[in-house]
Motif scaffolding. Structure first.
Motif, PDB file in Angstrom:
ATOM      1  N   ASP A 123      -8.833  -4.070  -3.791  1.00 31.51           N
ATOM      2  CA  ASP A 123      -8.712  -5.464  -2.598  1.00 31.51           C
ATOM      3  C   ASP A 123      -8.649  -4.696  -1.480  1.00 31.51           C
ATOM      4  O   ASP A 123      -8.070  -3.990  -1.067  1.00 31.51           O
ATOM      5  CB  ASP A 123      -7.117  -5.655  -3.006  1.00 31.51           C
ATOM      6  N   GLU A 124      -9.268  -5.345   0.205  1.00 33.25           N
ATOM      7  CA  GLU A 124      -9.843  -4.879   1.004  1.00 33.25           C
ATOM      8  C   GLU A 124      -8.608  -4.957   1.255  1.00 33.25           C
ATOM      9  O   GLU A 124      -8.367  -4.988   3.068  1.00 33.25           O
ATOM     10  CB  GLU A 124     -10.995  -5.893   1.378  1.00 33.25           C
ATOM     11  N   ARG A 125      -7.628  -6.141   1.375  1.00 28.84           N
ATOM     12  CA  ARG A 125      -6.060  -6.486   2.162  1.00 28.84           C
ATOM     13  C   ARG A 125      -5.651  -5.957   2.251  1.00 28.84           C
ATOM     14  O   ARG A 125      -4.427  -5.185   2.930  1.00 28.84           O
ATOM     15  CB  ARG A 125      -5.792  -8.233   2.048  1.00 28.84           C
ATOM     16  N   ARG A 126      -5.078  -4.688   1.144  1.00 30.64           N
ATOM     17  CA  ARG A 126      -3.821  -3.896   1.239  1.00 30.64           C
ATOM     18  C   ARG A 126      -3.737  -2.930   0.109  1.00 30.64           C
ATOM     19  O   ARG A 126      -3.721  -1.969   0.392  1.00 30.64           O
ATOM     20  CB  ARG A 126      -2.846  -5.034   0.936  1.00 30.64           C
TER      21      ARG A 126
END
Length: 281
Positions: free
Chosen positions: A198-201
């Motif tokens: 997950d690139e967001r988190r």
């Protein structure tokens, strides 16, 4: 409830070179009710051969045991998730203790602390958690632990109990370096999921994975949740399932700096030791 899948897109039909153990599969979720056999068939085609079905309350623990009885390669945990900690009672403790006599129940949990949502109060969560630590110590079973935004308090409680417990795994680890090193100092195991995709988190985990010794690392889907965001094709309904574990294994291996076969063989051996499973045939 997601519609059942007849098959996965061709780009998502992975096959692991090593037999894999999914240590956290929520197969009692209603989204699996209509196509359980197909889900297991797809997973086995991907060389995911063993599944630890998570029991998060009494009803789901009983369902997990029933699934484990009905299908080879399935095992169950039994516990009360911190979200449901307000339900804890002496009668519930008795019911759980009875489940721990079943030979397919391989861990106490999912239990722990979640100070992110606080569906139960911190006091209720700590009460239920310590009661389940007592049961784990009495029955000699490992612990399947949940922690979110509560690592300091989790470490304090576990440190006071550590000598009375056998093994414990922080399932779906998502925290920071400080928490990771503290858990490893307590001789705990770490479970990693598609959160790392997950690139967001989840990208902070990429720098941490190589700090986890292979004999302390296990892998999991946490399906139907945490579908990896970087899959090479879209999945109808977006329901995560065990057949996608090889993708997670390969992603973790990439950042660990070893090939997927080596990581798969190591995490499977670790899971077999931790949950006291028979060796894969």
């Amino acid at each position: 409830m997601a519609a059942p899948l007849d098959s996965l897109p061709e780009a998502l039909r992975f096959h692991s070179p090593a037999a894999l153990v999914d240590i956290g599969a929520n197969l009692t979720h209603e989204s699996f009710a209509a196509d359980m056999e197909a889900v297991l068939d797809r997973a086995r085609a991907a060389n995911v051969t063993t599944f630890i079905v998570t029991g998060t309350d009494l009803d789901h623990a009983r369902q997990a045991v029933a699934l484990a009885d009905a299908h080879p390669g399935l095992y169950a945990t039994a516990g009360v998730h911190p979200h449901d900690a307000s339900q804890w009672s002496s009668s519930l403790a008795t019911e759980m203790a009875a489940l721990y006599q079943h030979d397919k129940v391989v861990a106490v949990g999912e239990c722990g602390l979640d100070f992110n949502r606080n569906y139960a109060t911190p006091t209720e969560q700590e009460r239920a958690f310590e009661a389940q630590l007592t049961l784990a110590a009495e029955h000699g079973l490992p612990l399947f632990l949940h922690e979110r935004d509560a690592s300091k308090r989790m470490r304090e409680i576990l440190a006071s109990w550590r000598d009375s417990l056998s093994d414990a795994v922080i399932h779906c680890f998502t925290a920071d370096k400080t928490a990771l090193y503290a858990y490893l100092d307590l001789d705990l195991h770490i479970g990693l999921t598609g959160w790392i995709c997950d690139e967001r988190r989840g990208h902070h985990l990429r720098e941490l994975v190589s700090s986890i010794a292979l004999d302390r690392l296990m892998i999991e889907t946490d399906c139907p949740y945490l579908l990896p965001r970087n899959l090479p094709a879209k999945l109808k309904g977006r329901r995560h399932e065990p057949a996608l574990l090889p993708w997670i294994n390969a992603e973790i291996a990439r950042w660990y700096g070893i090939d997927a076969d080596e990581l798969g063989r190591a995490t499977t051996a670790t899971a077999q030791r931790f949950f006291r499973l028979p060796a894969a045939s």
